[in-house]
Every structure is written in C-alpha cells, then in structure tokens.
Design a protein around this motif. Sequence first.
Motif, mmCIF file in Angstrom:
data_model
loop_
_atom_site.group_PDB
_atom_site.id
_atom_site.type_symbol
_atom_site.label_atom_id
_atom_site.label_comp_id
_atom_site.label_asym_id
_atom_site.label_seq_id
_atom_site.Cartn_x
_atom_site.Cartn_y
_atom_site.Cartn_z
ATOM 1 N N UNK A 149 -58.064 -21.472 -8.653
ATOM 2 C CA UNK A 149 -58.559 -20.396 -7.797
ATOM 3 C C UNK A 149 -57.782 -19.114 -8.044
ATOM 4 N N UNK A 150 -58.456 -17.976 -7.775
ATOM 5 C CA UNK A 150 -57.879 -16.630 -7.878
ATOM 6 C C UNK A 150 -57.381 -16.307 -9.290
ATOM 7 N N UNK A 151 -58.014 -16.873 -10.287
ATOM 8 C CA UNK A 151 -57.618 -16.592 -11.665
ATOM 9 C C UNK A 151 -58.249 -15.282 -12.139
ATOM 10 N N UNK A 152 -57.496 -14.528 -12.907
ATOM 11 C CA UNK A 152 -58.001 -13.313 -13.542
ATOM 12 C C UNK A 152 -58.187 -13.637 -15.014
ATOM 13 N N UNK A 153 -59.407 -14.040 -15.368
ATOM 14 C CA UNK A 153 -59.687 -14.527 -16.717
ATOM 15 C C UNK A 153 -60.953 -13.879 -17.282
ATOM 16 N N UNK B 166 -49.587 -17.994 -14.787
ATOM 17 C CA UNK B 166 -49.715 -16.857 -15.689
ATOM 18 C C UNK B 166 -50.962 -16.018 -15.440
ATOM 19 N N UNK B 167 -51.949 -16.556 -14.751
ATOM 20 C CA UNK B 167 -53.206 -15.819 -14.602
ATOM 21 C C UNK B 167 -53.679 -15.713 -13.156
ATOM 22 N N UNK B 168 -52.918 -16.200 -12.193
ATOM 23 C CA UNK B 168 -53.362 -16.148 -10.797
ATOM 24 C C UNK B 168 -52.890 -14.868 -10.120
ATOM 25 N N UNK B 169 -53.793 -14.284 -9.341
ATOM 26 C CA UNK B 169 -53.475 -13.134 -8.496
ATOM 27 C C UNK B 169 -53.586 -13.589 -7.047
ATOM 28 N N UNK B 170 -52.468 -13.888 -6.373
ATOM 29 C CA UNK B 170 -52.545 -14.417 -5.008
ATOM 30 C C UNK B 170 -53.208 -13.472 -4.018
ATOM 31 N N UNK C 24 -62.607 -20.457 -6.804
ATOM 32 C CA UNK C 24 -62.995 -19.451 -5.824
ATOM 33 C C UNK C 24 -62.143 -18.177 -5.979
ATOM 34 N N UNK C 25 -62.826 -17.036 -5.801
ATOM 35 C CA UNK C 25 -62.244 -15.694 -5.885
ATOM 36 C C UNK C 25 -61.721 -15.361 -7.289
ATOM 37 N N UNK C 26 -62.109 -16.104 -8.306
ATOM 38 C CA UNK C 26 -61.632 -15.834 -9.661
ATOM 39 C C UNK C 26 -62.477 -14.753 -10.315
ATOM 40 N N UNK C 27 -61.925 -14.147 -11.352
ATOM 41 C CA UNK C 27 -62.618 -13.119 -12.120
ATOM 42 C C UNK C 27 -62.940 -13.678 -13.499
ATOM 43 N N UNK C 28 -64.223 -13.976 -13.728
ATOM 44 C CA UNK C 28 -64.704 -14.483 -15.015
ATOM 45 C C UNK C 28 -65.732 -13.522 -15.591
#
Length: 380
Positions: free
Chosen positions: A213-217, A161-165, A233-237
């Motif tokens: 990883x790669x979560x947009x949160x 639901x929150x990952x951007x590949x 890694x590469x997530x947006x927090x």
Amino acid sequence: MKRFEDHIPPLPGHPVRTDKIAGARPSALSRISGPFILAALLGLAALAGAVFLPRYLLAWDLGTAKPPADYATAVNNIRTTLLQGVGGLVLLIGAYLTWHQLQLSRHGQATESFASAVAHLGDPSVDVRLGGIYALERISRSSTTDRQVIGEILSAFIGNRARDPQRDIQHACHATTAPGSAVNLSLRAPDIHAALTVLGRRDPVRNQVLRLDRMVLPKTNLASARLHDVDLHFSDLAEASLVGTDLTRADLTGVRLAGAILVDAVLYQADLRDAVLTRAIAEYVDLRGTDLTKAELRNADLRGARLDYSDLRGATLTGAVLTDASLKHVVFDETTVWPDGFDFSHLSPVRRRSLPPIRPRTYKEFAVHAATAENDPPAE
C-alpha cells in the motif's frame, strides 16, 4: 543457598558473568544424537543374539529329535546366517544415518544461504541487492516453507524504498512530482523492479496478502504478474504496464492508474473505490464484480471490457469507449455519469433490495497516525 549478588541483575554497561555459563558444559552423551545411540544399541543386541542365540534355535528346531553328529557345524551355520542378517541391518542403519546427516547438511546450507541473501538486501551496492533478490527467489522455488516469509521480506524491501506514508485518498487525483518519476522504474530503481518481478511470477501462497500500500511506482512494468489479493490501496501506478496482470480480489482503493495499460488484465472482484483510471487503456479487461464506486474513468478505453455485476454508482465515464463492453446486471443510479450519447436504457440494473451491503465510505482504517511524544514509549 544463592548469594545476594546472584539476585542483582546486571547493570547497563557492566559485563555479565559467564563463568557459571561456561562451566555448565554439555556432557559427551548429550552431544551424541539419538540415531547414533539407537544404532549402537541395535548393533550390540544383534551381536549378542548372533553369539548366544544359535544353540537355542537349534534345540528348538530339533525338539525331541536326536542331535546331529556334527553339532558344532550346525551351530556355526546358524551363527553365520545371523551374522549376515546383522551385516545387512548395519548397512541399512548406515544408509539411514548417511541420509539423515545429508538432510541436516542441506538444511544448514539453506539456512546459511537464506541469511546471506537477506543480508545482501541492505548492501549499498545495487548489484549486490539484485543478487540477494534473485537468491531469495531461488530459495522460494526449492523451499515451500520459506515462500511466505520471502514474500513478506520482499514486500517490506519494496515498501522501505517506494512507500509514501503520507499518501491518502486525495493523492489519487494528482500526478506524482517526485524526481525521476518520468523514468521507467526498471531504469531508476532496478532493485525495486526486480523485487516486484519476483513477487509477480512466484507461485501464490494461499491466504497471504502482500502489503504494498501507498507505493509510488509510476511507469512500472507488471505485465503478466500474478498478484492475487495484493493490497495496493492509495498507490500510484500511473502509466504502468499491467498487460495480462492477474489482480483478482486486489485492494485498489484510491489507486492512481491514470494512463495505465490494462489490456487483458484480470481485476475480478477487485476493490476500485475512488480509483483514478483516466485515459487508461483497458481493452478486454475483466472487471466483473468489481466495486467501482466513485471511480474516475474519463476517456478510458474499455472496448470489450467485462463489467458484469460491477458497481458503477457515482462513477464518471465521460468520454469512455464502451464498444462491445459487457454490462450485464451492472449496478448504477442517477449519480453514474455515462459517456455522451451512450444509451443505457437497455441495461437491466440489479434491484436495490437485492444488492449486497455497500462498504462503508470511510478510510479511518487506512489512516496513518504520526508518532508523538504522548504515545511514544518512554526511553529507558
């Protein structure tokens, strides 16, 4: 001999023959569990002993002595004693079988509850999904064997639901423009927020790495969460609340933490290569032994932060506040950009020859390859 038809596999769309399968029913003996068979054998053996053994016991006890006048009464006394022992043995066996059946019943109920909770995660209603998440948390507290699996299930639930590949190292420098990203996560996605909360307050499982990883949160609340060795890694927090969060040895490569609150957070030996911590409030944060190579720390509040043995080569600290920060044996070079007016002459950097090998500056292992017709398996 087998007939020719028996060698032909069933064709797609045709029913499979089940007459032989239905005919091969298990016997009545195979349906009886081992403990019941053992109890029956022990009961028969004890009963036979109580009937035939008293005479031999009395003769062995008398030896060459003269038999008593009331021989039958003596034999009956021995038989009564043996039967009382058999009754006690039967009670013990019954108690064991009751306990065994109770354990089987509890195991079946736990399995049913687990399957029901997992099924609730795919329900279209957010309330039902929340119920499934908290049901899994309750199961993980009572069953240590399911704790690791539940962690993986909740990680996959969040990722779906929150990952951007498509996120890569370049996305850390840009703010998320997704709809609703300016709203707190607990309001725009309460089920994802609940799953993160459950993962953050569970007992850590040894050697388990949570794949997030790669979560947009952005604007998520992970205060006081325990996320040892988590992979983000590469997530947006961005603007996340990480007050007191334990991120020991976490993989935060290329993570976006712009405007995040990291007061009293623990990032001991974390990987923060290329991370963006612009305007982050990180007072008294534990950054000992972290890899901050080429990290962006512009205007970050690092008052009282512990940066001992951290790697700051290529890091940018323009406008950062380093009041009372501990910088013992910090690693830096000419590519490190210090705040204006900061006197780093008193720092004693680690000698180059004693440095551990720098991690390769490549992200090939993080690359996500799009599926193509060439590498897709052929359709059946």
